[in-house]
Scaffold this motif. Structure first.
Motif, PDB file in Angstrom:
ATOM      1  N   THR A 184       0.840  -1.188   0.000  1.00 46.76           N
ATOM      2  CA  THR A 184       0.000   0.000   0.000  1.00 46.76           C
ATOM      3  C   THR A 184       0.878   1.242   0.000  1.00 46.76           C
ATOM      4  OG1 THR A 184      -0.089   0.349   2.400  1.00 46.76           O
ATOM      5  CG2 THR A 184      -1.599  -1.294   1.465  1.00 46.76           C
ATOM      6  N   VAL A 185       0.256   2.399  -0.121  1.00 44.51           N
ATOM      7  CA  VAL A 185       0.989   3.668  -0.086  1.00 44.51           C
ATOM      8  C   VAL A 185       1.683   3.863   1.255  1.00 44.51           C
ATOM      9  CG1 VAL A 185      -0.974   5.030   0.737  1.00 44.51           C
ATOM     10  CG2 VAL A 185       0.825   6.140  -0.615  1.00 44.51           C
ATOM     11  N   TYR A 186       1.208   3.168   2.281  1.00 44.22           N
ATOM     12  CA  TYR A 186       1.788   3.287   3.608  1.00 44.22           C
ATOM     13  C   TYR A 186       2.963   2.338   3.827  1.00 44.22           C
ATOM     14  CZ  TYR A 186      -2.785   5.442   4.091  1.00 44.22           C
ATOM     15  OH  TYR A 186      -3.896   6.206   3.888  1.00 44.22           O
ATOM     16  N   GLY A 187       3.282   1.524   2.812  1.00 47.01           N
ATOM     17  CA  GLY A 187       4.385   0.587   2.940  1.00 47.01           C
ATOM     18  C   GLY A 187       3.987  -0.732   3.551  1.00 47.01           C
ATOM     19  N   GLY A 229       8.858   0.782  -3.826  1.00 47.94           N
ATOM     20  CA  GLY A 229       7.915   1.737  -3.275  1.00 47.94           C
ATOM     21  C   GLY A 229       7.229   2.618  -4.301  1.00 47.94           C
ATOM     22  N   GLN A 230       7.461   2.352  -5.611  1.00 51.62           N
ATOM     23  CA  GLN A 230       6.877   3.172  -6.663  1.00 51.62           C
ATOM     24  C   GLN A 230       5.491   2.667  -7.060  1.00 51.62           C
ATOM     25  OE1 GLN A 230       8.533   6.015  -7.836  1.00 51.62           O
ATOM     26  NE2 GLN A 230       9.821   5.472  -6.074  1.00 51.62           N
ATOM     27  N   ARG A 231       4.676   3.584  -7.577  1.00 52.14           N
ATOM     28  CA  ARG A 231       3.363   3.185  -8.079  1.00 52.14           C
ATOM     29  C   ARG A 231       3.513   2.138  -9.191  1.00 52.14           C
ATOM     30  NH1 ARG A 231      -1.151   6.965  -7.682  1.00 52.14           N
ATOM     31  NH2 ARG A 231      -0.569   8.885  -6.626  1.00 52.14           N
ATOM     32  N   ILE A 232       2.574   1.224  -9.248  1.00 52.17           N
ATOM     33  CA  ILE A 232       2.582   0.265 -10.344  1.00 52.17           C
ATOM     34  C   ILE A 232       2.083   0.951 -11.614  1.00 52.17           C
ATOM     35  CG2 ILE A 232       2.227  -1.720  -8.847  1.00 52.17           C
ATOM     36  CD1 ILE A 232      -0.703  -1.720  -9.697  1.00 52.17           C
ATOM     37  N   SER A 284      -3.967  -4.978  -7.378  1.00 52.70           N
ATOM     38  CA  SER A 284      -5.388  -4.802  -7.084  1.00 52.70           C
ATOM     39  C   SER A 284      -5.569  -3.549  -6.245  1.00 52.70           C
ATOM     40  CB  SER A 284      -5.931  -6.034  -6.334  1.00 52.70           C
ATOM     41  OG  SER A 284      -5.252  -6.191  -5.102  1.00 52.70           O
ATOM     42  N   PRO A 285      -6.788  -3.019  -6.165  1.00 53.28           N
ATOM     43  CA  PRO A 285      -7.010  -1.839  -5.322  1.00 53.28           C
ATOM     44  C   PRO A 285      -6.512  -2.113  -3.904  1.00 53.28           C
ATOM     45  CG  PRO A 285      -8.904  -2.216  -6.690  1.00 53.28           C
ATOM     46  CD  PRO A 285      -8.019  -3.427  -6.850  1.00 53.28           C
ATOM     47  N   GLY A 286      -5.761  -1.173  -3.367  1.00 57.91           N
ATOM     48  CA  GLY A 286      -5.159  -1.385  -2.056  1.00 57.91           C
ATOM     49  C   GLY A 286      -3.753  -1.939  -2.162  1.00 57.91           C
ATOM     50  N   CYS A 287      -3.363  -2.351  -3.336  1.00 59.31           N
ATOM     51  CA  CYS A 287      -2.050  -2.965  -3.552  1.00 59.31           C
ATOM     52  C   CYS A 287      -1.469  -2.393  -4.839  1.00 59.31           C
ATOM     53  CB  CYS A 287      -2.176  -4.482  -3.645  1.00 59.31           C
ATOM     54  SG  CYS A 287      -2.994  -5.216  -2.221  1.00 59.31           S
ATOM     55  N   THR A 295       1.702  -4.733   8.721  1.00 61.72           N
ATOM     56  CA  THR A 295       3.132  -4.839   8.973  1.00 61.72           C
ATOM     57  C   THR A 295       3.865  -4.923   7.659  1.00 61.72           C
ATOM     58  OG1 THR A 295       2.943  -7.242   9.090  1.00 61.72           O
ATOM     59  CG2 THR A 295       2.858  -6.026  11.156  1.00 61.72           C
ATOM     60  N   ASN A 296       5.020  -4.313   7.636  1.00 59.93           N
ATOM     61  CA  ASN A 296       5.807  -4.363   6.417  1.00 59.93           C
ATOM     62  C   ASN A 296       6.651  -5.635   6.425  1.00 59.93           C
ATOM     63  OD1 ASN A 296       6.839  -3.646   4.015  1.00 59.93           O
ATOM     64  ND2 ASN A 296       8.254  -2.124   4.790  1.00 59.93           N
TER      65      ASN A 296
END
Length: 305
Positions: A45-48, A67-70, A57-60, A176-177
């Motif tokens: 997610t955007v939060y890592g 860490g870059q956008r897909i 998928s949405p949320g992922c 959790t990351n």
């Protein structure tokens, strides 16, 4: 002594992993010593936070690796028939935010409001996160509609052309990351560590499994990233001992000065959280911290409260 104690406490996670897993003949994460196969997931997610999915998928909608956008090319339906983005549906928003949805052959399917798409923020805005930094006004924009509802910018004149713009249900992803553990070998590791906790410290099975799972998750994260963060440590400390790291640090500082009250209170709170009796909780704390203390020249037997 305070600084030594502080430094020792900050090494406690490695100590706990060693005493809980290595003593059981296992090993944390993807290493040797009995460690099983670790399943790594590519999206976050955007939060890592790692998402437990192998597909975009949405949320992922961010890559765990950097860490870059897909991008649209990461979508599982991109090029499935060999035509690249032409294999995806697409959406055209008008000046009011009303969307016309078309299939991969360009055939109209239905109309939809902007609020019906994942990542809806308000008005005509769709985005990621809790601030406007990653939000986008989709008015008069065109977007590819990927599998599970991910929207990718098809606006060639924009700087985010081809990138995913929306995110959904981040709270439902792993908080959790950490790489997920679900192999039989890793389940066996947790089982062995849980048994040790029950045998040596009097844990009930459910609490023992929770503590062992937290330790194993930390071990995998540390192996995956080659380091552990303050956030990882605080979260693991809370899961393992049932109290905040900052509270434990303050109590140990008081103990080092001869004041036992804070440590006694901390032990009682930890016992309550872990389902142990106070003397069992004290034994557990000292047992988990034994090697870290020894590394700093202290004998755990010399501490009592």
């Amino acid at each position: 002594m305070n600084q030594n104690m502080k430094n020792g406490l900050r090494l406690f996670v490695a100590t706990v992993v060693a005493t809980s897993f290595a003593a059981c003949g296992g090993g944390g994460g993807g290493g040797g010593g009995g460690g099983g196969q670790v399943v790594y997931y590519p999206y976050e997610t955007v939060y890592g936070d790692i998402c437990h999915t192998q597909e975009a998928s949405p949320g992922c909608t961010f890559l765990e690796s950097n860490g870059q956008r897909i991008k649209v090319t990461d979508d599982p339906h991109y090029g499935r028939s060999g035509h690249g983005s032409d294999d995806l549906w697409y959406v055209e928003f008008d000046s009011s935010g009303k969307a016309a949805v078309y299939n991969d052959l360009g055939q109209f399917q239905y109309y939809a409001g902007v609020h019906e798409f994942a990542g809806y923020v308000g008005g005509n805005t769709i985005g990621v996160g809790t601030t406007g930094l990653h939000w986008e006004d989709v008015t008069n924009g065109t977007y590819w509609l990927g599998k599970n509802g991910v929207l990718y910018s098809a606006n060639s004149g924009e700087g985010n052309y081809g990138q995913a713009i929306n995110d959904e249900a981040s709270s439902e992803a792993s908080d959790t990351n950490f790489a997920a553990l679900n192999s039989d070998a890793n389940k066996q590791l947790v089982k062995m560590a849980s048994q040790k906790l029950m045998n040596e410290y009097g844990f009930k099975q459910d609490k023992a499994v929770a503590v062992a799972s937290a330790l194993n998750s930390w071990a995998v994260a540390a192996a995956d990233r080659g380091a552990t963060s303050e956030k990882d440590m605080d979260k693991t400390f809370k899961a393992v001992f049932g109290v905040q790291f900052s509270d434990a640090l303050a109590a140990v500082k008081d103990l080092s000065l001869g004041d036992k009250a804070a440590m006694q209170d901390l032990t009682n709170r930890s016992a309550s959280a872990l389902g142990l009796k106070p003397h069992q909780a004290q034994k557990f704390m000292k047992g988990m911290y034994k090697k870290a203390l020894a590394n700093w020249g202290y004998d755990d037997a010399s501490f009592s409260w």
